[in-house]
Design a protein around this motif. Structure first.
Motif, PDB file in Angstrom:
ATOM      1  N   SER A   1       0.866  -1.188   0.000  1.00 63.17           N
ATOM      2  CA  SER A   1       0.000   0.000   0.000  1.00 63.17           C
ATOM      3  C   SER A   1       0.899   1.234   0.000  1.00 63.17           C
ATOM      4  CB  SER A   1      -0.922   0.000   1.213  1.00 63.17           C
ATOM      5  OG  SER A   1      -0.177  -0.116   2.423  1.00 63.17           O
ATOM      6  N   TYR A   2       1.751   1.299  -1.016  1.00 68.04           N
ATOM      7  CA  TYR A   2       2.816   2.301  -1.039  1.00 68.04           C
ATOM      8  C   TYR A   2       2.265   3.722  -1.037  1.00 68.04           C
ATOM      9  CZ  TYR A   2       7.481   4.094  -2.081  1.00 68.04           C
ATOM     10  OH  TYR A   2       8.689   4.738  -2.015  1.00 68.04           O
ATOM     11  N   ALA A   3       1.332   4.007  -1.941  1.00 67.48           N
ATOM     12  CA  ALA A   3       0.793   5.355  -2.037  1.00 67.48           C
ATOM     13  C   ALA A   3       0.106   5.763  -0.743  1.00 67.48           C
ATOM     14  CB  ALA A   3      -0.176   5.455  -3.213  1.00 67.48           C
ATOM     15  N   GLN A   4      -0.657   4.850  -0.171  1.00 70.13           N
ATOM     16  CA  GLN A   4      -1.378   5.159   1.055  1.00 70.13           C
ATOM     17  C   GLN A   4      -0.428   5.446   2.213  1.00 70.13           C
ATOM     18  OE1 GLN A   4      -4.116   2.116   2.334  1.00 70.13           O
ATOM     19  NE2 GLN A   4      -4.600   3.141   4.247  1.00 70.13           N
ATOM     20  N   SER A   5       0.602   4.595   2.369  1.00 73.47           N
ATOM     21  CA  SER A   5       1.526   4.789   3.483  1.00 73.47           C
ATOM     22  C   SER A   5       2.333   6.077   3.303  1.00 73.47           C
ATOM     23  CB  SER A   5       2.459   3.587   3.626  1.00 73.47           C
ATOM     24  OG  SER A   5       3.210   3.361   2.451  1.00 73.47           O
TER      25      SER A   5
ATOM     26  N   PHE B   1       4.013   5.949  -9.037  1.00 73.44           N
ATOM     27  CA  PHE B   1       3.714   7.353  -9.323  1.00 73.44           C
ATOM     28  C   PHE B   1       2.431   7.474 -10.140  1.00 73.44           C
ATOM     29  CE2 PHE B   1       4.022  11.433 -11.505  1.00 73.44           C
ATOM     30  CZ  PHE B   1       4.328  12.265 -10.439  1.00 73.44           C
ATOM     31  N   GLN B   2       2.177   6.521 -11.028  1.00 73.45           N
ATOM     32  CA  GLN B   2       0.918   6.535 -11.780  1.00 73.45           C
ATOM     33  C   GLN B   2      -0.261   6.454 -10.816  1.00 73.45           C
ATOM     34  OE1 GLN B   2       0.479   3.545 -14.883  1.00 73.45           O
ATOM     35  NE2 GLN B   2      -1.737   3.767 -14.875  1.00 73.45           N
ATOM     36  N   GLU B   3      -0.177   5.544  -9.841  1.00 74.91           N
ATOM     37  CA  GLU B   3      -1.246   5.427  -8.850  1.00 74.91           C
ATOM     38  C   GLU B   3      -1.357   6.713  -8.026  1.00 74.91           C
ATOM     39  OE1 GLU B   3      -2.840   2.224  -5.538  1.00 74.91           O
ATOM     40  OE2 GLU B   3      -0.688   2.298  -5.981  1.00 74.91           O
ATOM     41  N   TRP B   4      -0.218   7.285  -7.672  1.00 74.32           N
ATOM     42  CA  TRP B   4      -0.193   8.534  -6.917  1.00 74.32           C
ATOM     43  C   TRP B   4      -0.935   9.640  -7.688  1.00 74.32           C
ATOM     44  CZ3 TRP B   4       1.677   9.373  -2.053  1.00 74.32           C
ATOM     45  CH2 TRP B   4       1.933  10.686  -1.656  1.00 74.32           C
ATOM     46  N   THR B   5      -0.699   9.704  -8.975  1.00 71.21           N
ATOM     47  CA  THR B   5      -1.365  10.689  -9.822  1.00 71.21           C
ATOM     48  C   THR B   5      -2.858  10.421  -9.904  1.00 71.21           C
ATOM     49  OG1 THR B   5       0.659  10.929 -11.140  1.00 71.21           O
ATOM     50  CG2 THR B   5      -1.390  11.727 -12.117  1.00 71.21           C
ATOM     51  N   GLU B   6      -3.218   9.149 -10.097  1.00 70.94           N
ATOM     52  CA  GLU B   6      -4.628   8.778 -10.221  1.00 70.94           C
ATOM     53  C   GLU B   6      -5.410   9.049  -8.942  1.00 70.94           C
ATOM     54  OE1 GLU B   6      -3.680   5.261 -13.505  1.00 70.94           O
ATOM     55  OE2 GLU B   6      -4.115   4.744 -11.425  1.00 70.94           O
TER      56      GLU B   6
ATOM     57  N   GLY C   1      -4.918  11.648  -7.174  1.00 69.85           N
ATOM     58  CA  GLY C   1      -4.976  13.086  -7.015  1.00 69.85           C
ATOM     59  C   GLY C   1      -4.020  13.632  -5.979  1.00 69.85           C
ATOM     60  N   LEU C   2      -2.881  12.967  -5.789  1.00 68.75           N
ATOM     61  CA  LEU C   2      -1.956  13.339  -4.723  1.00 68.75           C
ATOM     62  C   LEU C   2      -0.758  14.159  -5.198  1.00 68.75           C
ATOM     63  CD1 LEU C   2      -1.942   9.901  -2.833  1.00 68.75           C
ATOM     64  CD2 LEU C   2      -3.245  11.963  -2.272  1.00 68.75           C
ATOM     65  N   VAL C   3      -0.712  14.473  -6.490  1.00 68.24           N
ATOM     66  CA  VAL C   3       0.423  15.221  -7.018  1.00 68.24           C
ATOM     67  C   VAL C   3       0.639  16.559  -6.296  1.00 68.24           C
ATOM     68  CG1 VAL C   3       1.294  16.423  -9.071  1.00 68.24           C
ATOM     69  CG2 VAL C   3       0.415  14.101  -9.271  1.00 68.24           C
TER      70      VAL C   3
ATOM     71  N   PHE D   1       7.166  10.709 -14.729  1.00 65.64           N
ATOM     72  CA  PHE D   1       6.912  11.592 -13.594  1.00 65.64           C
ATOM     73  C   PHE D   1       6.447  12.990 -14.023  1.00 65.64           C
ATOM     74  CE2 PHE D   1      10.524   8.710 -12.606  1.00 65.64           C
ATOM     75  CZ  PHE D   1       9.836   7.863 -11.760  1.00 65.64           C
ATOM     76  N   ILE D   2       6.030  13.119 -15.269  1.00 67.45           N
ATOM     77  CA  ILE D   2       5.558  14.400 -15.785  1.00 67.45           C
ATOM     78  C   ILE D   2       4.036  14.421 -15.792  1.00 67.45           C
ATOM     79  CG2 ILE D   2       5.456  15.885 -17.820  1.00 67.45           C
ATOM     80  CD1 ILE D   2       8.286  15.059 -18.483  1.00 67.45           C
ATOM     81  N   VAL D   3       3.468  15.457 -15.188  1.00 71.35           N
ATOM     82  CA  VAL D   3       2.016  15.649 -15.153  1.00 71.35           C
ATOM     83  C   VAL D   3       1.720  17.055 -15.670  1.00 71.35           C
ATOM     84  CG1 VAL D   3      -0.048  15.693 -13.714  1.00 71.35           C
ATOM     85  CG2 VAL D   3       1.823  14.108 -13.167  1.00 71.35           C
ATOM     86  N   ASP D   4       0.910  17.127 -16.714  1.00 69.00           N
ATOM     87  CA  ASP D   4       0.560  18.418 -17.318  1.00 69.00           C
ATOM     88  C   ASP D   4       1.805  19.232 -17.658  1.00 69.00           C
ATOM     89  OD1 ASP D   4      -2.142  17.840 -17.062  1.00 69.00           O
ATOM     90  OD2 ASP D   4      -2.268  18.731 -15.062  1.00 69.00           O
ATOM     91  N   GLY D   5       2.810  18.538 -18.175  1.00 67.79           N
ATOM     92  CA  GLY D   5       4.019  19.209 -18.634  1.00 67.79           C
ATOM     93  C   GLY D   5       5.008  19.564 -17.553  1.00 67.79           C
ATOM     94  N   VAL D   6       4.735  19.173 -16.308  1.00 65.52           N
ATOM     95  CA  VAL D   6       5.599  19.503 -15.186  1.00 65.52           C
ATOM     96  C   VAL D   6       6.168  18.225 -14.567  1.00 65.52           C
ATOM     97  CG1 VAL D   6       5.743  20.585 -12.908  1.00 65.52           C
ATOM     98  CG2 VAL D   6       4.303  21.598 -14.697  1.00 65.52           C
TER      99      VAL D   6
END
Length: 476
Positions: A125-129, A149-154, A156-158, A178-183
């Protein structure tokens, strides 16, 4: 990884001893000014000679972690009181993937006022922890691999992470994860495609040519059958339910045409990959009916000669560094002759927590891990691929058992795909993994699996609806 041979080599035992002591000192388990056990006690505990223990202690002295006090013992070096302690969350695998404890120790020597505390996060449960610790102000830097990181993005934790500058000296494809919306929200440290790893001696003794990029999965099955007959052992193995292995076949199935072309959905073409996957793992002549607990056990089967071929990453190759194992790697086979090469890419990056109390110190640590000095350590002392181009393209270091085809990744970039290219969220991929296990255990049939995969893509196929590529799924 945790895998070790039943009779680990001298170098493995020595490295293990040094790593344990180093990690204990870095993480404060062995406090400044305290003494290590006597050399004789350490020799007994780590199954080494007194001479070998002294060699390991000398290395720790060179690193500035201990001091030898004549006629007294080895004392943990008192360090200047760190004004800053950075909490760094990461998976335990980084200790072997690219010697993270060695890099933390080097960073500490260069920055005596900053102490980095490595915290192992729950891989299930990496993202949660990670989120819980960040919310409680307990993390300053966090490591992610690309699916994490994909799960982290999905989720909404970015926004919990700091925006970072791109580095032109880093392979762009390693940063793409690791790029989201160009960042960019993480600095890549290392990456690896999934490749084929094979025992050269087994192929030679069986009179079989070594695999190459021309092979299809049918070629691999044919030659694995010959290997099995020649050796009386199985030819190939990987953990079928691993979310870093079976998606390769789904991705290759999507090579037929762009997703959604001609009114078809990605799930339709994925059935083509499932057909090859099920045919391979269902062939008991070449593929053992063995359910490993993880990829560590796959590596162990290969190292012990139980199988001749495995699917692995460059990270896994670190387990072979000190083994007398004659092996090499090559690109994965394709589904059909003429299909474009396609494999799964894993990238590992470091993110800076936006609300870190010690943001500038944390940024300095992240920048160090991506620096030429740290990246050169990864290249010289591991089989992992540094994310920095100049470091990755250095010649293979002598004294390590690395594949002769190490540099082939440079020609494989067009074949790389991330988990996100499946068009599924990570939570959906985990659900599909569960369904695959049920199918392979005969708890659901092929038609049900077909329907469930269609549901993930919103098709809602009904029982009995015809689709040629679906109906051709191979049964075990």
């Amino acid at each position: 990884m945790s895998y070790k041979l039943d009779r680990p080599s001298f170098q493995e035992r020595l490295d293990y001893f040094v790593n344990v002591i180093r990690t204990d000192i870095i993480n404060g388990i062995r406090q400044d000014g305290t003494y290590l056990p006597a050399e004789s006690a350490l020799a007994k505990q780590y199954q080494l000679s007194n001479k070998s223990i002294r060699k390991g202690l000398d290395q720790l002295v060179e690193e500035g972690l201990i001091q030898k006090i004549d006629r007294v013992g080895s004392m943990v070096t008192p360090r200047p009181k760190a004004s800053i302690t950075l909490n760094f969350g990461c998976p335990i695998s980084l200790t072997t993937d690219f010697l993270i404890d060695d890099l933390i120790a080097e960073f500490g020597r260069r920055n005596p006022g900053i102490h980095v505390r490595r915290i192992t996060l729950n891989h299930l449960s990496y993202a949660q922890s990670a989120q819980e610790m960040i919310d409680n102000g307990l993390l300053d830097v966090v490591a992610f691999n690309s699916p994490q990181f994909q799960e982290w993005t999905e989720e909404g934790l970015v926004p919990l992470l700091e925006k970072l500058e791109s580095d032109p000296d880093i392979y762009p494809i390693a940063e793409e994860a690791f790029i989201v919306d160009g960042v960019s929200y993480a600095k890549p440290i290392s990456f690896s495609p999934v490749v084929l790893c094979y025992n050269k001696r087994h192929f030679r003794e069986a009179g079989i040519h070594e695999p190459d990029s021309y092979w299809t999965w049918s070629d691999l099955m044919r030659e694995s059958t010959r290997l099995s007959k020649a050796r009386g052992r199985h030819g190939i193995y990987f953990l079928p339910a691993s979310e870093n292995r079976y998606p390769v076949f789904l991705l290759q199935g999507m090579n037929r045409r762009p997703s959604g072309a001609n009114g078809r959905e990605p799930g339709d073409d994925m059935q083509r990959g499932l057909q090859a996957l099920n045919g391979l793992i269902g062939n008991r002549e070449v593929f053992p009916n063995y359910w490993a607990q993880g990829n560590d056990e796959t590596v162990q089967l290969f190292a012990e000669g139980q199988v001749s071929v495995i699917l692995c990453t460059y990270f896994n190759l670190n387990e072979f560094a000190h083994l007398p194992l004659e092996y090499d790697i090559c690109p994965l086979p394709s589904l059909q002759r003429g299909d474009p090469q396609r494999t799964l890419l894993l990238s590992i990056g470091m993110s800076l927590v936006r609300h870190s109390k010690w943001k500038e110190a944390a940024r300095r640590f992240v920048d160090f891990l991506a620096s030429a000095d740290a990246q050169n350590v990864i290249r010289e002392r591991t089989a992992s691929i540094p994310a920095r181009k100049a470091s990755a393209e250095q010649p293979t270091a002598e004294g390590r058992n690395q594949p002769s085809r190490y540099a082939m990744f440079r020609e494989m970039f067009p074949s790389f795909s991330y988990h996100r290219d499946l068009g599924l969220q990570i939570k959906d991929l985990k659900q599909f993994t569960k369904w695959l296990k049920e199918y392979w255990s005969d708890m659901i049939d092929a038609d049900t699996l077909r329907i469930k995969l269609g549901e993930l893509y919103g098709k809602g196929l009904k029982p009995g609806e015809s689709d040629t590529s679906v109906d051709e799924i191979a049964h075990r």
